[in-house]
Design a protein around this motif. Sequence first.
Motif, short mmCIF file in Angstrom:
data_model
loop_
_atom_site.label_atom_id
_atom_site.label_comp_id
_atom_site.label_asym_id
_atom_site.label_seq_id
_atom_site.Cartn_x
_atom_site.Cartn_y
_atom_site.Cartn_z
N THR A 1 23.36 33.61 55.52
CA THR A 1 23.22 35.02 55.17
C THR A 1 21.83 35.48 55.59
O THR A 1 21.19 34.85 56.42
CB THR A 1 23.50 35.21 53.66
N SER A 2 21.38 36.61 55.03
CA SER A 2 20.05 37.13 55.37
C SER A 2 19.45 37.76 54.13
O SER A 2 20.16 38.04 53.15
CB SER A 2 20.17 38.19 56.47
N ALA A 3 18.14 38.03 54.21
CA ALA A 3 17.47 38.67 53.06
C ALA A 3 18.10 40.03 52.78
O ALA A 3 18.17 40.45 51.63
CB ALA A 3 15.98 38.82 53.35
N GLY A 4 18.57 40.71 53.82
CA GLY A 4 19.16 42.03 53.63
C GLY A 4 20.55 42.00 53.03
O GLY A 4 20.92 42.87 52.25
N VAL A 5 21.33 40.98 53.36
CA VAL A 5 22.72 40.89 52.87
C VAL A 5 22.78 40.07 51.58
O VAL A 5 23.45 40.44 50.62
CB VAL A 5 23.63 40.26 53.96
N SER B 1 19.32 31.37 54.46
CA SER B 1 19.09 32.81 54.55
C SER B 1 18.03 33.14 55.58
O SER B 1 16.95 32.55 55.59
CB SER B 1 18.68 33.36 53.18
N PHE B 2 18.33 34.13 56.41
CA PHE B 2 17.42 34.62 57.46
C PHE B 2 16.51 35.65 56.82
O PHE B 2 16.92 36.76 56.52
CB PHE B 2 18.29 35.24 58.56
N GLY B 3 15.26 35.27 56.54
CA GLY B 3 14.31 36.18 55.90
C GLY B 3 13.63 35.50 54.73
O GLY B 3 14.07 34.44 54.27
N VAL B 4 12.55 36.12 54.26
CA VAL B 4 11.78 35.51 53.16
C VAL B 4 12.12 36.13 51.81
O VAL B 4 11.96 35.48 50.77
CB VAL B 4 10.25 35.59 53.45
N GLY B 5 12.58 37.37 51.80
CA GLY B 5 12.87 38.05 50.53
C GLY B 5 14.02 37.38 49.80
O GLY B 5 15.02 36.99 50.39
N LEU B 6 13.84 37.26 48.48
CA LEU B 6 14.85 36.56 47.67
C LEU B 6 15.57 37.52 46.72
O LEU B 6 16.41 37.08 45.93
CB LEU B 6 14.16 35.45 46.86
N ALA C 1 6.80 45.84 51.28
CA ALA C 1 7.43 44.85 50.40
C ALA C 1 8.93 45.14 50.28
O ALA C 1 9.74 44.73 51.13
CB ALA C 1 6.76 44.85 49.03
N ARG C 2 9.30 45.87 49.26
CA ARG C 2 10.66 46.35 49.06
C ARG C 2 10.58 47.76 48.49
O ARG C 2 9.68 48.06 47.69
CB ARG C 2 11.41 45.46 48.06
N GLY C 3 11.56 48.61 48.85
CA GLY C 3 11.57 49.97 48.35
C GLY C 3 11.58 50.02 46.83
O GLY C 3 10.97 50.91 46.22
N PRO D 1 11.97 52.03 60.00
CA PRO D 1 13.27 51.50 59.55
C PRO D 1 13.24 50.00 59.27
O PRO D 1 13.98 49.25 59.90
CB PRO D 1 14.19 51.85 60.72
N HIS D 2 12.41 49.56 58.34
CA HIS D 2 12.35 48.15 57.90
C HIS D 2 12.21 47.21 59.11
O HIS D 2 13.09 46.37 59.35
CB HIS D 2 13.59 47.81 57.08
N ILE D 3 11.08 47.37 59.81
CA ILE D 3 10.89 46.60 61.05
C ILE D 3 9.70 45.65 61.01
O ILE D 3 9.27 45.14 62.06
CB ILE D 3 10.72 47.54 62.27
N ALA D 4 9.15 45.40 59.81
CA ALA D 4 7.87 44.67 59.77
C ALA D 4 7.94 43.30 60.46
O ALA D 4 6.98 42.88 61.10
CB ALA D 4 7.38 44.53 58.34
N SER D 5 9.05 42.60 60.34
CA SER D 5 9.13 41.29 61.01
C SER D 5 9.77 41.39 62.39
O SER D 5 10.00 40.37 63.04
CB SER D 5 9.96 40.31 60.15
N GLY D 6 10.02 42.61 62.84
CA GLY D 6 10.88 42.81 64.01
C GLY D 6 10.21 42.70 65.36
O GLY D 6 10.22 43.65 66.14
N THR E 1 8.83 36.66 66.34
CA THR E 1 9.00 36.32 64.92
C THR E 1 10.47 36.21 64.55
O THR E 1 10.87 35.29 63.82
CB THR E 1 8.26 37.36 64.05
N ARG E 2 11.30 37.11 65.06
CA ARG E 2 12.73 37.01 64.73
C ARG E 2 13.31 35.69 65.28
O ARG E 2 14.16 35.08 64.67
CB ARG E 2 13.49 38.22 65.26
N GLN E 3 12.80 35.25 66.46
CA GLN E 3 13.28 33.97 66.99
C GLN E 3 12.83 32.82 66.10
O GLN E 3 13.60 31.89 65.82
CB GLN E 3 12.78 33.76 68.43
C1 8YV Z 1 14.10 40.73 57.45
C2 8YV Z 1 12.66 40.93 55.38
O1 8YV Z 1 14.06 41.19 58.74
O2 8YV Z 1 12.26 38.62 55.48
C3 8YV Z 1 12.47 39.61 54.77
O3 8YV Z 1 12.50 39.54 53.53
O4 8YV Z 1 12.70 41.92 54.73
C4 8YV Z 1 12.76 41.05 56.85
O5 8YV Z 1 11.92 40.14 57.48
C5 8YV Z 1 15.33 41.25 56.90
O6 8YV Z 1 15.36 41.43 55.56
C6 8YV Z 1 16.45 40.31 57.35
O7 8YV Z 1 17.59 40.65 56.69
#
Ligand code: 8YV
Length: 319
Positions: free
Chosen positions: A51-55, A73-78, A234-236, A281-286, A290-292
């Motif tokens: 999954t990902s931090a967003g989903v 999970s793809f991302g650092v946010g929990l 951070a987060r909205g 549009p939530h691109i800080a890691s984009g 870094t995405r790779q």
């Molecule tokens: C992600 C992010 O791109 O890592 C996180 O917590 O917010 C961003 O780096 C994004 O959430 C991936 O879903």
Amino acid sequence: MKKHRILQAGRLLPSLEARLAAEFDTHLLASKADPQAYLAAHGGEFEGFVTSAGVGFSAATLERMPKLRVISSFGVGLDKLDLAAAKARGIAVGYTPDVLNDCVADLAMVLMLDVARRVSEADRYVRRGGWTTPGVASFPLARKVSGAKLGIVGLGRIGQTIAKRAGGFEMDIRYHSRRPVEGVSWRHESSLIELARWCDFLIVITAGGAGTKHLINAEVLDALGPRGFIVNVARGSVIDEAALVRALVDRRIAGAGLDVFENEPQVPTELFTLDNVVLLPHIASGTQETRQAMADRTFDNLQGFLREGRMVSPAPLPN
Ligand code: 8YV
Ligand code: NAP
């Protein structure tokens, strides 16, 4: 050898999808006509979930996957990951800390510099012919960043990376978090209100979730005051967005640089006409790099667990 059966929640970087498809028997949940019906019928077939931090994932999703052993999970946010539910089931969870510190910190600096030096506003001025139109007032003066006072809310991995960059701008730096961080020279401020009152720029980079919901409220914004700028990477949910919109519209704070919002991808339309706000549009890691790196860590966590029972970066589970 039989391949491990993996369920992928949503679309990911093509290079990560290719690696997952080559190494595992991977199925994409988001491509199913009725994902919930698919989970009910096939959830029991999967050992791994990507999954990902967003989903994120919910307890209800895990209930439909009785054989699940690992989540990557793809991302650092929990904040969207129900770690308590995973822990209760003994499911290992991996995430991607550190590899994105540089790019998120870079973007926090970009937002601070942009909103203070009116970069996006000046770009719009040039494009609409303001510079070449006789009689139009010259572009207004901006605010100096170098040497100004910076308050950082959350001095974790990314917060510390921001502080190091701000040191290069000779900023006077203080931070707020629940506990002081050992071994750093920046001054801890136990009161968020006092930090906001003291600083010129307030950068928000705490964890998201229930523990930080609306940490930045109207009182904090009023303490920041009409000469203070806020940046949120951070987060909205960490900022009371309705209070922020009111403070910006009423000019009770000087401006804002925002990468994240409470109801993404919805951004309050009142902000669209304000020149003292930069909206991303939530691109800080984009970045590609870094995405790779995040993709590689997502894969390595999953493969490491399935091959050796170990992840590179396991997520901290709640007590
Ligand atoms: C992600 C992010 O791109 O890592 C996180 O917590 O917010 C961003 O780096 C994004 O959430 C991936 O879903
Ligand atoms: P981290 O190392 O865990 O740091 C989190 C910081 O938040 C810590 O300093 C923590 O300190 C502080 N904190 C937590 N709860 C707090 C509270 N109630 N009040 C004050 N401070 C609090 O995390 P990180 O790797 O730096 O990442 C931080 C967050 O950035 C992620 O969780 C994610 O949501 C966000 N992020 C956004 C993007 C983006 O694209 N915009 C990209 C990556 C990450 P204490 O525990 O001492 O309070």
